[in-house]
Structures are given as structure tokens and as C-alpha cells.
Design a protein around this motif. Structure first.
Motif, PDB file in Angstrom:
ATOM      1  N   LEU A 429      50.877  44.476  23.013  1.00 37.11           N
ATOM      2  CA  LEU A 429      49.610  44.816  23.660  1.00 37.11           C
ATOM      3  C   LEU A 429      49.829  45.389  25.052  1.00 37.11           C
ATOM      4  N   GLU A 430      50.837  44.894  25.751  1.00 32.11           N
ATOM      5  CA  GLU A 430      51.160  45.480  27.059  1.00 32.11           C
ATOM      6  C   GLU A 430      51.689  46.898  26.880  1.00 32.11           C
ATOM      7  N   ARG A 431      52.410  47.136  25.806  1.00 35.98           N
ATOM      8  CA  ARG A 431      52.875  48.499  25.508  1.00 35.98           C
ATOM      9  C   ARG A 431      51.695  49.418  25.215  1.00 35.98           C
ATOM     10  N   ALA A 432      50.687  48.893  24.519  1.00 37.90           N
ATOM     11  CA  ALA A 432      49.487  49.692  24.243  1.00 37.90           C
ATOM     12  C   ALA A 432      48.793  50.073  25.544  1.00 37.90           C
ATOM     13  N   ARG A 433      48.687  49.124  26.459  1.00 39.34           N
ATOM     14  CA  ARG A 433      48.059  49.416  27.747  1.00 39.34           C
ATOM     15  C   ARG A 433      48.853  50.468  28.502  1.00 39.34           C
ATOM     16  N   ALA A 434      50.179  50.388  28.421  1.00 43.75           N
ATOM     17  CA  ALA A 434      51.024  51.381  29.084  1.00 43.75           C
ATOM     18  C   ALA A 434      50.845  52.763  28.474  1.00 43.75           C
ATOM     19  N   SER A 435      50.386  52.804  27.206  1.00 37.29           N
ATOM     20  CA  SER A 435      50.139  54.082  26.533  1.00 37.29           C
ATOM     21  C   SER A 435      48.742  54.618  26.831  1.00 37.29           C
ATOM     22  N   GLY A 436      48.007  53.919  27.671  1.00 39.18           N
ATOM     23  CA  GLY A 436      46.674  54.378  28.057  1.00 39.18           C
ATOM     24  C   GLY A 436      45.554  53.810  27.223  1.00 39.18           C
ATOM     25  N   ILE A 437      45.848  52.845  26.361  1.00 40.54           N
ATOM     26  CA  ILE A 437      44.825  52.244  25.508  1.00 40.54           C
ATOM     27  C   ILE A 437      44.394  50.940  26.167  1.00 40.54           C
ATOM     28  N   GLU A 438      43.263  50.963  26.837  1.00 42.67           N
ATOM     29  CA  GLU A 438      42.802  49.763  27.527  1.00 42.67           C
ATOM     30  C   GLU A 438      41.290  49.673  27.448  1.00 42.67           C
ATOM     31  N   ASN A 439      40.791  48.566  26.971  1.00 41.86           N
ATOM     32  CA  ASN A 439      39.368  48.333  26.831  1.00 41.86           C
ATOM     33  C   ASN A 439      39.145  46.844  26.673  1.00 41.86           C
ATOM     34  N   GLU A 440      37.906  46.449  26.527  1.00 39.57           N
ATOM     35  CA  GLU A 440      37.593  45.020  26.443  1.00 39.57           C
ATOM     36  C   GLU A 440      38.267  44.362  25.251  1.00 39.57           C
ATOM     37  N   ALA A 460      43.502  34.536  32.153  1.00 40.10           N
ATOM     38  CA  ALA A 460      42.262  34.670  32.920  1.00 40.10           C
ATOM     39  C   ALA A 460      42.204  36.019  33.619  1.00 40.10           C
ATOM     40  N   LYS A 461      43.304  36.479  34.134  1.00 39.68           N
ATOM     41  CA  LYS A 461      43.361  37.762  34.830  1.00 39.68           C
ATOM     42  C   LYS A 461      43.073  38.918  33.873  1.00 39.68           C
ATOM     43  N   ALA A 462      43.555  38.789  32.632  1.00 35.53           N
ATOM     44  CA  ALA A 462      43.373  39.870  31.646  1.00 35.53           C
ATOM     45  C   ALA A 462      41.908  40.088  31.307  1.00 35.53           C
ATOM     46  N   LEU A 463      41.085  39.025  31.409  1.00 37.44           N
ATOM     47  CA  LEU A 463      39.670  39.137  31.057  1.00 37.44           C
ATOM     48  C   LEU A 463      38.746  39.047  32.276  1.00 37.44           C
ATOM     49  N   ALA A 464      39.316  39.095  33.448  1.00 36.17           N
ATOM     50  CA  ALA A 464      38.534  38.862  34.668  1.00 36.17           C
ATOM     51  C   ALA A 464      37.383  39.840  34.835  1.00 36.17           C
ATOM     52  N   HIS A 465      37.548  41.069  34.356  1.00 36.03           N
ATOM     53  CA  HIS A 465      36.521  42.094  34.558  1.00 36.03           C
ATOM     54  C   HIS A 465      35.449  42.082  33.463  1.00 36.03           C
ATOM     55  N   HIS A 466      35.500  41.116  32.556  1.00 34.76           N
ATOM     56  CA  HIS A 466      34.571  41.115  31.423  1.00 34.76           C
ATOM     57  C   HIS A 466      33.768  39.823  31.336  1.00 34.76           C
ATOM     58  N   SER A 467      33.574  39.142  32.459  1.00 38.01           N
ATOM     59  CA  SER A 467      32.875  37.854  32.426  1.00 38.01           C
ATOM     60  C   SER A 467      31.407  37.993  32.029  1.00 38.01           C
ATOM     61  N   ASP A 468      30.830  39.177  32.210  1.00 36.41           N
ATOM     62  CA  ASP A 468      29.423  39.390  31.859  1.00 36.41           C
ATOM     63  C   ASP A 468      29.264  40.079  30.504  1.00 36.41           C
ATOM     64  N   SER A 469      30.291  40.049  29.696  1.00 33.42           N
ATOM     65  CA  SER A 469      30.271  40.736  28.406  1.00 33.42           C
ATOM     66  C   SER A 469      29.128  40.259  27.520  1.00 33.42           C
ATOM     67  N   ARG A 470      28.572  41.191  26.737  1.00 30.53           N
ATOM     68  CA  ARG A 470      27.555  40.867  25.748  1.00 30.53           C
ATOM     69  C   ARG A 470      28.180  40.636  24.376  1.00 30.53           C
ATOM     70  N   ASP A 471      29.470  40.425  24.346  1.00 35.79           N
ATOM     71  CA  ASP A 471      30.169  40.206  23.086  1.00 35.79           C
ATOM     72  C   ASP A 471      30.444  38.709  22.923  1.00 35.79           C
ATOM     73  N   PRO A 472      30.016  38.094  21.817  1.00 34.17           N
ATOM     74  CA  PRO A 472      30.193  36.644  21.669  1.00 34.17           C
ATOM     75  C   PRO A 472      31.652  36.211  21.667  1.00 34.17           C
ATOM     76  N   GLU A 473      32.557  37.039  21.096  1.00 33.36           N
ATOM     77  CA  GLU A 473      33.957  36.644  21.067  1.00 33.36           C
ATOM     78  C   GLU A 473      34.592  36.690  22.453  1.00 33.36           C
ATOM     79  N   THR A 474      34.144  37.629  23.286  1.00 30.39           N
ATOM     80  CA  THR A 474      34.645  37.651  24.658  1.00 30.39           C
ATOM     81  C   THR A 474      34.210  36.386  25.388  1.00 30.39           C
ATOM     82  N   GLN A 475      32.952  35.998  25.217  1.00 26.56           N
ATOM     83  CA  GLN A 475      32.465  34.780  25.854  1.00 26.56           C
ATOM     84  C   GLN A 475      33.215  33.549  25.335  1.00 26.56           C
ATOM     85  N   SER A 476      33.515  33.545  24.037  1.00 26.75           N
ATOM     86  CA  SER A 476      34.279  32.435  23.467  1.00 26.75           C
ATOM     87  C   SER A 476      35.679  32.383  24.062  1.00 26.75           C
ATOM     88  N   ALA A 477      36.318  33.545  24.198  1.00 30.24           N
ATOM     89  CA  ALA A 477      37.661  33.598  24.783  1.00 30.24           C
ATOM     90  C   ALA A 477      37.635  33.140  26.240  1.00 30.24           C
TER      91      ALA A 477
END
Length: 588
Positions: A429-440, A460-477
Motif C-alpha cells: 500500500l505504501e508502494r501504491a501511494r508512491a505511485s500516486g494512488i492515494e485516496n480515502e 491514526a496518522k494514515a486516517l487523520a484527514h478523514h475523521s469527518d468521513s461519511r463512509d461507515p467503514e472509515t468511521q469503524s476504522a
């Protein structure tokens, strides 16, 4: 034999969610905004057939059979009951989150009979026939060389009691269609979702019952967007404004709009390939791709002769009718971990990114890249058959040739996690981010992999920018991370928010139950955990926690049974295995 069959009927998309959205809204995908099986949610403000019929006093219910039509994607608008209680949460490798069609139909018939005397609208969705194909055992031998047709025959048998309703009430109107077809190897496509040839775009469509004459129509163009206005017409209800379709039974049916828009955008969103859109009008079918395609279906039904070069003017005129795509501006909700894993188990290799807008060359044309789809399918086949080493090797080979393919990173990370190597998943997944693939979606997947390796702060740092997400799985994570940090109040808030977003999400009930158990609130914990496994018996961690509760109460027989359920759901759940061993030893 007794209804009207439209043999020239077409869908507007070749995957489940956008296609069903067109059926229920009477709108083309570029109008309703749903373009793929993940990452899109139909706004509550968009009316469906259920919305319209509810206004006219109908009781409304939907019974669906697979995750691709989960209520979270927005199709529940207008339904007083939306039953999507399939089973199969992630746990066992690629466990299919669906329920057999006969189970769905039995529940639907119960609802129908309970509402006798009402004006009723019932939508029933069967997942059969769909890859991977598993015909009824009684039919499997007969269709040993053609399992897809074996599942179709299985669906035929399942539908019998539902179709029998057509003879039970002279006022009943029955509409039958399919969301898409199956490639079965034509044009190199094994299943569906990549191309939009007739094998996957042309669908069955018939109407039977009140106001429908016997008619076998092979010429009138029929489209999914025509279903809603046709139903209203046959029911004697006023037409809805701003629909893309027209009634197939109106006086102007043959003279009405005959052009049909279609698209196949999953490869664009999930693989970074060129977007596929097209238009079908008066037997001519134009497909907009870097390598243009034009077919005259009147004498070339199998689309064997591409005449785009020899009929350039015809192609240009049809393509000119397409709406402006503006695909780089599509509001695509970022896809969550469980959504991706569920869709993978259904054979949908969904990724979680969009390609950057650019000029598309022939090297990005799906026709040139279909072999990579076969590589993905080989990897899945290896993994399903218990050969993870070969599956992982196939995906690594694929990424070496297609380093920007988000879906391959997602598959590989899932496989590493599933075989108990979350550290390897983190690296991918870190390799994917290095390839420019980054999203919630990727951030969430990375956070959960980090959590599994004990790196709580990094998660916690990886999801820090998504605390207000409208996605139930993000909130669960986020809740799981907060719990691991010892912040139970914040964890509970995230879990409750997940349930507010999606009240049918059993994993959130499991999370709350486990949190309550750690706080010593055993009675409330047991209530939440039992609700979770009632909705989804595949939640291994919930069973494990229930076993702990029973053991603390001295009921070791119930504890052992709960831990056995946990191990059945996830044979790799170490806590459950350990607990089961201790309890078994205690019981001799």
C-alpha cells in the motif's frame, strides 16, 4: 408466451449498481451519477420508482441478494422495507457476500402475502446467474461444460413461485429484466464490466399482466430507462417529468426517442484505462475509444466487423450526441476496505482511484489491455483454489507491467492480509501511494494493516484527514484506532456514527459490543454482539467476544460453541483458537 417480449432491449451500463439505478430512476448514468459498483451513492433527492409509487399509496419493498445493491449505495429511497441481509463478511478468503435467490424470494413472498389488500410494489433481485458459477447440484452434472447456463437454469427454478403470482391476481403487473449479460469469452471478455458489446449490454425484458397484450417484438428499441415510464403508464398513473425514457406501451412508443446511451467505466476508475462510452441508434452502435468502433447490428449482431473507418461520418454523427464526460470532475466517494473486499469476492475487481485526465492513446484502449484482466482473473482463481503463492506471483508480475493499476495493489494487499502478513500489505500500500494512488480507501486500508502490525500511532496518522468521513467503514476504522489508543469515548462516537450512516452495518454493532466488553458492561455488550451475528454470522470477532462472555458466566458449553463459530468464520483468528483450546482442555 402470454406477455410482451422486447427482444431488442439494452442496458446502459454493464455492472450491477449503475444498471439497477437506471432501472429504478428512469435516468441514464450521466444523469443519476452512478458509474461503478463502488464509490458512488445515489442522492436521497433522486426519486425512484418506489418513491413515485409511495406517493400514490403503494406499500413498497425491495429484497436484494448481493452486496453490490447494499442499502448504503442509496437505492433504498422510497422503499418502506429494503432487505439486504445477505451473509459473508470478509474473513475467509473471498467469501461471497450474497444469499441464494430462493432465500430472497421466500422472504419477498412472505412480505407480499403480509400486505394482501394493499397496492404493492415489490422489487426482487437475484444474484444468479453470476460469476463464480455454482449451479444447483441437481443441475451441475447436466451443465458440467457450461456452468453459467447451469446457474441460469437454477435461477429459472427459483423464480417459479414468484412468477406464479402473475396468475394469482388479474391486476398484477410483472416486469422481468437483467442488469447486464455475460461475455463468456466473446471479444476476450470472460465475464462483464470491461466492454459494452451485445453479450453484456443486451438484456431480456418482458412485461406481463394488467394492460399488457401478447406481443413478441423484435424491432422496437427498448431500454432500461423505459421501464419506469412504462410501469406508470400501465398502472394508469401520470408520467414523471425529466425522465430519459418513454412508455413502451404509449401511442408514440415506436416514434419516440430511440437512441440509447451506454458506458463501461469500471476500467477507467479502477485500472486507469481509457473511458468507454457509446450510443446505439437505429441499429448502428458507436463506441468511443482511442480505437473507434462502429457496428451495424442489423447484419452483424456479433459485432465482428468494425466499420468505423469506412463509415466515419456515421460514427462522428453518433458520437457527437454523447454528453460531455467531465469524468475527472465526477464526485466519486472513496471506497472502503469492506466494500472492496466484498466486491472482489463477487468477481468485481474494484479499485479505489480514478485515472488522471489526459489524452488517451491506443495503448490505453481496453481492447489492447484485456490480457491484464485475464491475469487478474488467474490470480483470483489461484487464490480461491488455495494457491496464494501463485496468486501473489501473478499480481506482482501484473504490477511490473501495469504499475498504476490500483486494483492490483488492492488485491495484493488483501491477499497478504488474509494469509496473515499485514506487514507485507503495508509495504504494498505504501508502494501504491508512491505511485500516486492515494485516496480515502487506500488510507483506510493502510491504517488497518498498520493496526494489525501494532503500529497504532501510524495507523491514526494514515486516517487523520478523514475523521469527518461519511463512509461507515472509515468511521469503524477510526473507532478501532481510538479504542487501541485507549480513547473509548472517541471510539464509541465513531462506531455510533457508522451506525447512523448505515443502520444495517453489523460490523459496527460488533465493534461497539467489543468496546463495551472491555469496559465491563457485559449485558449491553452481549446484546450488541448477538445483534451483529444475527445479521451476519460470518463476524468471527463477534463470536469470539460472545465466547468470552459465556466463559466468564461459567457456561463453557456455550463458550465453546461460540468459539467454534468464530473459527468456522475465520480459521486464522488466533484469539478464538487459543480460547477454544483452553476451554476444551478445561472440559476434558
Amino acid at each position: 408466451r402470454r406477455g410482451t417480449i422486447f427482444r431488442n432491449a439494452h442496458a446502459h451500463a454493464v455492472v450491477t449498481l449503475p444498471s439497477h439505478t437506471s432501472i429504478l430512476t428512469g435516468l441514464f448514468p450521466y444523469q443519476h451519477g452512478i458509474h461503478d459498483n463502488a464509490g458512488f451513492i445515489l442522492p436521497e433527492t433522486t426519486p425512484t420508482l418506489a418513491t413515485v409509487l409511495s406517493r400514490h399509496g403503494f406499500s413498497t419493498a425491495a429484497f436484494v441478494s448481493a452486496f453490490t445493491l447494499d442499502q448504503r449505495f442509496g437505492l433504498g429511497t422510497g422503499f418502506s422495507r429494503y432487505d439486504d441481509e445477505y451473509q459473508g463478511a470478509p474473513g475467509a478468503a473471498y467469501a461471497v457476500p450474497e444469499r441464494p435467490g430462493n432465500v430472497t424470494i421466500a422472504k419477498a413472498l412472505t412480505w407480499w402475502n403480509e400486505h394482501t389488500g394493499d397496492r404493492r410494489f415489490l422489487w426482487v433481485h437475484l444474484f444468479e446467474p453470476h460469476y463464480p458459477y455454482h449451479p444447483d447440484p441437481a443441475l451441475a452434472k447436466r451443465y458440467a461444460d457450461a456452468p453459467y447456463y447451469g446457474e441460469a437454469a437454477t435461477a429459472d427454478q427459483m423464480l417459479a413461485p414468484l412468477l406464479a403470482l402473475a396468475d394469482s391476481d388479474p391486476r398484477l403487473l410483472l416486469i422481468f429484466t437483467s442488469d447486464h449479460g455475460e461475455g463468456l469469452g466473446e471479444h476476450g471478455e470472460l465475464t462483464h464490466g470491461i466492454f459494452a458489446y451485445e453479450g453484456t449490454l443486451r438484456v431480456p425484458l418482458f412485461f406481463y399482466g394488467s394492460g399488457v397484450a401478447r406481443r413478441d417484438d423484435a424491432t422496437t428499441p427498448a431500454r432500461h430507462v423505459d421501464i419506469l415510464p412504462s410501469a406508470l403508464d400501465l398502472l394508469g398513473l401520470p408520467p414523471e417529468p425529466n425522465l430519459a425514457g418513454r412508455s413502451l406501451f404509449g401511442s408514440d412508443a415506436d416514434a419516440g426517442a430511440k437512441a440509447s446511451y451506454f458506458e463501461a467505466l469500471s476500467p477507467y476508475f479502477n485500472r486507469g484505462w481509457a473511458p468507454l462510452r457509446g450510443v446505439l441508434s437505429e441499429g448502428m452502435k458507436a463506441i468511443e475509444l482511442p480505437i473507434p468502433e462502429l457496428y451495424d447490428l442489423r447484419d452483424d449482431e456479433r459485432e465482428a466487423r468494425n466499420v468505423a473507418d469506412s463509415k466515419q461520418a456515421v460514427y462522428d454523427a453518433l458520437i457527437a450526441t454523447l454528453p460531455s464526460p467531465a469524468l475527472d470532475n465526477v464526485d466519486r466517494r472513496k471506497v472502503d476496505r469492506d466494500v472492496l473486499e466484498n466486491l472482489r469476492s463477487l468477481g468485481y475487481m474494484a479499485g479505489s482511484t480514478t485515472a488522471e485526465p489526459r489524452a488517451w492513446g491506443s495503448d490505453a484502449d481496453p481492447k489492447r489491455l484485456i490480457r491484464y484482466d485475464r491475469m487478474l482473473e488467474r490470480a483470483l482463481s489461484f487464490y480461491r483454489s488455495g494457491r496464494p503463492t501463485q496468486a501473489i506471483a501473478e499480481l506482482k508480475k501484473l504490477l511490473a507491467e501495469q504499475p498504476a493499476m490500483a486494483v492490483a495493489y488492492g488485491h495484493l494487499a488483501f491477499m497478504y492480509t488474509d494469509i496473515g502478513q499485514p506487514g507485507a500489505a503495508v509495504k504494498i500500500l505504501e508502494r501504491a501511494r508512491a505511485s500516486g494512488i492515494e485516496n480515502e480507501g487506500l488510507c483506510r486500508k493502510l491504517a488497518l494493516a498498520l493496526l494489525a502490525t501494532g503500529k497504532v500511532q501510524q495507523a491514526a496518522k494514515a486516517l487523520a484527514h478523514h475523521s469527518d468521513s461519511r463512509d461507515p467503514e472509515t468511521q469503524s476504522a477510526l473507532g478501532r484506532i481510538a479504542s487501541m489508543q485507549g480513547d473509548h469515548r472517541s471510539a464509541r462516537n465513531h462506531f455510533n456514527r457508522a451506525l447512523t450512516i448505515d443502520p444495517t452495518f453489523p460490523a459496527a454493532k460488533m465493534d461497539i459490543g467489543i468496546l463495551l466488553l472491555t469496559e465491563g458492561q457485559v449485558t449491553d455488550a452481549q446484546r450488541y454482539l448477538e445483534q451483529a451475528v444475527e445479521k451476519d454470522p460470518a463476524l468471527a470477532e463477534a463470536w469470539n467476544a460472545l465466547g468470552v462472555i459465556h466463559a466468564k458466566a461459567g457456561n463453557f458449553d456455550r463458550a465453546i460453541e461460540a468459539w467454534r463459530q468464530a473459527v468456522r468464520a475465520d480459521p486464522r483468528l488466533a484469539d478464538a483458537l487459543f480460547n477454544l483450546a483452553l476451554a476444551s482442555a478445561r472440559n476434558g
